[in-house]
Design a protein around this motif. Structure first.
Motif, PDB file in Angstrom:
ATOM      1  N   LEU A 152     -39.648  21.465  -2.156  1.00  0.00           N
ATOM      2  CA  LEU A 152     -39.025  21.762  -0.668  1.00  0.00           C
ATOM      3  C   LEU A 152     -39.988  20.716   0.217  1.00  0.00           C
ATOM      4  O   LEU A 152     -39.388  20.203   1.171  1.00  0.00           O
ATOM      5  CB  LEU A 152     -39.198  23.235  -0.166  1.00  0.00           C
ATOM      6  CG  LEU A 152     -38.310  24.003  -1.201  1.00  0.00           C
ATOM      7  CD1 LEU A 152     -38.485  25.474  -0.860  1.00  0.00           C
ATOM      8  CD2 LEU A 152     -36.805  24.107  -0.568  1.00  0.00           C
ATOM      9  N   ALA A 153     -41.041  20.733  -0.060  1.00  0.00           N
ATOM     10  CA  ALA A 153     -42.034  19.934   0.870  1.00  0.00           C
ATOM     11  C   ALA A 153     -41.618  18.372   0.755  1.00  0.00           C
ATOM     12  O   ALA A 153     -41.390  17.635   1.596  1.00  0.00           O
ATOM     13  CB  ALA A 153     -43.581  19.960   0.334  1.00  0.00           C
ATOM     14  N   GLY A 154     -41.166  17.819  -0.342  1.00  0.00           N
ATOM     15  CA  GLY A 154     -40.671  16.535  -0.641  1.00  0.00           C
ATOM     16  C   GLY A 154     -39.324  16.315  -0.047  1.00  0.00           C
ATOM     17  O   GLY A 154     -39.180  15.066   0.192  1.00  0.00           O
TER      18      GLY A 154
ATOM     19  N   GLU B 175     -39.691  25.947   4.453  1.00  0.00           N
ATOM     20  CA  GLU B 175     -39.052  26.858   3.451  1.00  0.00           C
ATOM     21  C   GLU B 175     -40.039  26.949   2.276  1.00  0.00           C
ATOM     22  O   GLU B 175     -40.120  27.964   1.462  1.00  0.00           O
ATOM     23  CB  GLU B 175     -37.586  26.305   2.866  1.00  0.00           C
ATOM     24  CG  GLU B 175     -36.521  26.345   3.947  1.00  0.00           C
ATOM     25  CD  GLU B 175     -35.370  25.533   3.564  1.00  0.00           C
ATOM     26  OE1 GLU B 175     -34.781  25.895   2.683  1.00  0.00           O
ATOM     27  OE2 GLU B 175     -35.097  24.468   4.046  1.00  0.00           O
ATOM     28  N   ALA B 176     -40.981  25.944   1.990  1.00  0.00           N
ATOM     29  CA  ALA B 176     -41.986  25.765   1.008  1.00  0.00           C
ATOM     30  C   ALA B 176     -43.089  26.802   1.147  1.00  0.00           C
ATOM     31  O   ALA B 176     -43.313  27.489   0.334  1.00  0.00           O
ATOM     32  CB  ALA B 176     -42.673  24.464   1.027  1.00  0.00           C
ATOM     33  N   LEU B 177     -43.229  26.901   2.578  1.00  0.00           N
ATOM     34  CA  LEU B 177     -44.016  28.090   3.157  1.00  0.00           C
ATOM     35  C   LEU B 177     -43.675  29.561   2.700  1.00  0.00           C
ATOM     36  O   LEU B 177     -44.243  30.416   2.536  1.00  0.00           O
ATOM     37  CB  LEU B 177     -44.667  27.909   4.463  1.00  0.00           C
ATOM     38  CG  LEU B 177     -45.623  26.582   4.627  1.00  0.00           C
ATOM     39  CD1 LEU B 177     -45.590  26.225   6.189  1.00  0.00           C
ATOM     40  CD2 LEU B 177     -46.930  26.716   4.011  1.00  0.00           C
ATOM     41  N   ILE B 178     -42.124  29.617   3.198  1.00  0.00           N
ATOM     42  CA  ILE B 178     -41.580  30.746   2.749  1.00  0.00           C
ATOM     43  C   ILE B 178     -41.643  31.131   1.236  1.00  0.00           C
ATOM     44  O   ILE B 178     -41.755  32.322   1.090  1.00  0.00           O
ATOM     45  CB  ILE B 178     -40.211  30.929   3.547  1.00  0.00           C
ATOM     46  CG1 ILE B 178     -40.183  30.839   4.791  1.00  0.00           C
ATOM     47  CG2 ILE B 178     -39.442  31.928   2.895  1.00  0.00           C
ATOM     48  CD1 ILE B 178     -39.051  30.404   5.635  1.00  0.00           C
ATOM     49  N   ALA B 179     -41.476  30.308   0.428  1.00  0.00           N
ATOM     50  CA  ALA B 179     -41.398  30.592  -1.057  1.00  0.00           C
ATOM     51  C   ALA B 179     -42.993  31.066  -1.348  1.00  0.00           C
ATOM     52  O   ALA B 179     -42.953  31.987  -2.313  1.00  0.00           O
ATOM     53  CB  ALA B 179     -41.247  29.080  -1.696  1.00  0.00           C
ATOM     54  N   TYR B 180     -43.825  30.475  -0.840  1.00  0.00           N
ATOM     55  CA  TYR B 180     -45.226  31.014  -1.176  1.00  0.00           C
ATOM     56  C   TYR B 180     -45.394  32.524  -0.849  1.00  0.00           C
ATOM     57  O   TYR B 180     -45.849  33.226  -1.403  1.00  0.00           O
ATOM     58  CB  TYR B 180     -46.324  30.372  -0.487  1.00  0.00           C
ATOM     59  CG  TYR B 180     -47.806  30.705  -0.801  1.00  0.00           C
ATOM     60  CD1 TYR B 180     -48.526  30.347  -1.760  1.00  0.00           C
ATOM     61  CD2 TYR B 180     -48.433  31.484   0.341  1.00  0.00           C
ATOM     62  CE1 TYR B 180     -49.682  30.898  -2.106  1.00  0.00           C
ATOM     63  CE2 TYR B 180     -49.492  31.964   0.065  1.00  0.00           C
ATOM     64  CZ  TYR B 180     -50.357  31.752  -1.103  1.00  0.00           C
ATOM     65  OH  TYR B 180     -51.577  32.431  -1.274  1.00  0.00           O
ATOM     66  N   HIS B 181     -44.895  32.936   0.396  1.00  0.00           N
ATOM     67  CA  HIS B 181     -45.111  34.240   0.918  1.00  0.00           C
ATOM     68  C   HIS B 181     -44.208  35.267   0.065  1.00  0.00           C
ATOM     69  O   HIS B 181     -44.484  36.135  -0.126  1.00  0.00           O
ATOM     70  CB  HIS B 181     -44.594  34.530   2.349  1.00  0.00           C
ATOM     71  CG  HIS B 181     -45.622  33.797   3.382  1.00  0.00           C
ATOM     72  ND1 HIS B 181     -46.769  34.486   3.375  1.00  0.00           N
ATOM     73  CD2 HIS B 181     -45.388  32.747   4.240  1.00  0.00           C
ATOM     74  CE1 HIS B 181     -47.571  33.578   4.297  1.00  0.00           C
ATOM     75  NE2 HIS B 181     -46.784  32.542   4.985  1.00  0.00           N
ATOM     76  N   ASP B 182     -43.055  34.476  -0.312  1.00  0.00           N
ATOM     77  CA  ASP B 182     -42.355  35.357  -1.404  1.00  0.00           C
ATOM     78  C   ASP B 182     -42.963  35.373  -2.626  1.00  0.00           C
ATOM     79  O   ASP B 182     -43.073  36.820  -3.212  1.00  0.00           O
ATOM     80  CB  ASP B 182     -41.024  34.691  -1.436  1.00  0.00           C
ATOM     81  CG  ASP B 182     -40.059  34.660  -0.575  1.00  0.00           C
ATOM     82  OD1 ASP B 182     -40.230  35.570   0.469  1.00  0.00           O
ATOM     83  OD2 ASP B 182     -39.103  33.937  -0.208  1.00  0.00           O
TER      84      ASP B 182
ATOM     85  N   ARG C 282     -50.584  17.713   4.776  1.00  0.00           N
ATOM     86  CA  ARG C 282     -51.060  16.582   4.149  1.00  0.00           C
ATOM     87  C   ARG C 282     -49.709  15.860   3.779  1.00  0.00           C
ATOM     88  O   ARG C 282     -48.566  16.132   3.478  1.00  0.00           O
ATOM     89  CB  ARG C 282     -51.659  17.129   2.700  1.00  0.00           C
ATOM     90  CG  ARG C 282     -53.182  17.633   3.069  1.00  0.00           C
ATOM     91  CD  ARG C 282     -53.718  17.946   1.624  1.00  0.00           C
ATOM     92  NE  ARG C 282     -54.108  16.730   0.975  1.00  0.00           N
ATOM     93  CZ  ARG C 282     -54.589  16.979  -0.311  1.00  0.00           C
ATOM     94  NH1 ARG C 282     -55.062  17.818  -0.727  1.00  0.00           N
ATOM     95  NH2 ARG C 282     -54.978  15.763  -0.824  1.00  0.00           N
ATOM     96  N   PRO C 283     -50.082  14.382   3.488  1.00  0.00           N
ATOM     97  CA  PRO C 283     -48.904  13.584   3.381  1.00  0.00           C
ATOM     98  C   PRO C 283     -48.518  13.722   1.883  1.00  0.00           C
ATOM     99  O   PRO C 283     -49.310  14.183   1.064  1.00  0.00           O
ATOM    100  CB  PRO C 283     -49.607  12.154   3.642  1.00  0.00           C
ATOM    101  CG  PRO C 283     -50.900  12.173   4.282  1.00  0.00           C
ATOM    102  CD  PRO C 283     -51.457  13.826   3.950  1.00  0.00           C
ATOM    103  N   GLY C 284     -47.071  13.197   1.816  1.00  0.00           N
ATOM    104  CA  GLY C 284     -46.465  13.733   0.454  1.00  0.00           C
ATOM    105  C   GLY C 284     -47.105  13.266  -0.503  1.00  0.00           C
ATOM    106  O   GLY C 284     -47.325  13.298  -1.563  1.00  0.00           O
ATOM    107  N   ASP C 285     -47.757  11.719  -0.519  1.00  0.00           N
ATOM    108  CA  ASP C 285     -48.131  10.955  -1.493  1.00  0.00           C
ATOM    109  C   ASP C 285     -49.527  11.738  -2.252  1.00  0.00           C
ATOM    110  O   ASP C 285     -49.721  11.569  -3.342  1.00  0.00           O
ATOM    111  CB  ASP C 285     -48.566   9.558  -1.308  1.00  0.00           C
ATOM    112  CG  ASP C 285     -49.388   9.419  -0.183  1.00  0.00           C
ATOM    113  OD1 ASP C 285     -49.831  10.317   0.582  1.00  0.00           O
ATOM    114  OD2 ASP C 285     -49.667   8.355  -0.008  1.00  0.00           O
ATOM    115  N   GLU C 286     -50.243  12.428  -1.165  1.00  0.00           N
ATOM    116  CA  GLU C 286     -51.475  13.084  -1.426  1.00  0.00           C
ATOM    117  C   GLU C 286     -51.170  14.350  -2.036  1.00  0.00           C
ATOM    118  O   GLU C 286     -51.741  14.712  -3.181  1.00  0.00           O
ATOM    119  CB  GLU C 286     -52.259  13.596  -0.384  1.00  0.00           C
ATOM    120  CG  GLU C 286     -52.957  12.030   0.346  1.00  0.00           C
ATOM    121  CD  GLU C 286     -53.727  12.482   1.553  1.00  0.00           C
ATOM    122  OE1 GLU C 286     -54.015  13.860   1.508  1.00  0.00           O
ATOM    123  OE2 GLU C 286     -54.444  11.816   2.344  1.00  0.00           O
TER     124      GLU C 286
END
Length: 266
Positions: free
Chosen positions: A206-208, A214-221, A249-253
């Protein structure tokens, strides 16, 4: 060249020279599957009874097994045709040299992929792992078989399948996030909600795709699920990814820090 193919990665099945061989009703197919699982070794009638019924075997189990074997031999051919099913009185065996088996093909390609992974050849790793997954014709091994041996072997093979799929998906994400990969990951976390590696892959995907919210929501789920059902919190790896997503943080990191670790997580 072996022209008889046996399959356990899905329904128990057999083809000879491209033609499907009818193995009979479910219990007879499972009896054949038990011989395939124990291929290359003599299998006594008593062992087949235990494999198919365990402690719930009927009084007529010995006669039933002999009936199953007799019918299977007529359908697939025995000593007189190609030696696939051999009699070793008072037991039976499947000759592994006379067949190709999808389980062996899957495990061979999986080993090749994992070896390439640890040498850093990620392209070869993905190619081999995708080839391993291609040997599956169903979503679960020995589909429909219910005996103790089938349950045990299904558990082993399904775990290997899911582990292989997780690693292949991490390698897919390395090459770029696709909608079908995210859709499959969303389905998998619902089916296997306590496998944090799948959640981490979903968050990274999702972050990519520029969907960090939505990636943060997935973590909370994930956190709510673990808290409610198990009384625990997410792993340090999942927490670390969450805080990195918060810090933008940047995607490559993120790939270097998290996806590489997830690919190689064993």
């Amino acid at each position: 060249m072996r022209t008889t193919s046996l399959r356990l990665l899905g329904a128990i099945d057999m083809t000879r020279e491209g033609r499907q061989i009818h193995l009979g009703p479910a219990r007879e197919r499972e009896c054949f599957g038990a011989l395939v699982v124990r291929r290359g070794t003599p299998v006594m009638v008593e062992q087949l009874i235990a494999d198919l019924w365990g402690d719930a075997a009927p009084d007529s189990a010995v006669n039933v097994i002999h009936t199953y074997i007799s019918r299977l031999r007529r359908r697939i051919g025995g000593d007189g045709e190609d030696g696939l099913m051999r009699s070793l009185r008072p037991g039976y065996t499947i000759d592994p040299a006379s067949v190709s088996l999808d389980v062996e093909d899957f495990e061979r390609d999986r080993r090749t992929g994992l070896a390439a992974l640890w040498t850093g050849d990620l392209d070869q790793a993905r190619h081999s792992l995708e080839a391993a997954l291609g040997h599956w014709t169903g979503t679960t091994a020995l589909h429909g078989a219910t005996g103790p041996l089938a349950v045990q072997e299904r558990r082993r093979l399904d775990e290997l399948h899911l582990d292989t799929l997780e690693t292949a998906m991490a390698l897919r994400l390395r090459e770029g996030t696709r909608r079908d990969t995210l859709a499959e990951l969303s389905t998998l976390v619902r089916k296997h909600p306590f496998r944090e590696r799948l959640w981490i892959l979903l968050m990274l995907g999702l972050a990519g795709a520029d969907r960090r919210g939505e990636a943060l929501i997935a973590y909370h789920d994930l956190r709510a699920l673990l808290k409610e059902d198990l009384g625990i919190g997410p792993s340090q790896r999942a927490q670390h990814l969450f805080y990195d997503l918060l810090s933008d943080r940047p995607g490559d990191e993120l790939w270097t820090e998290h996806l590489t670790l997830t690919v190689r997580q064993r």
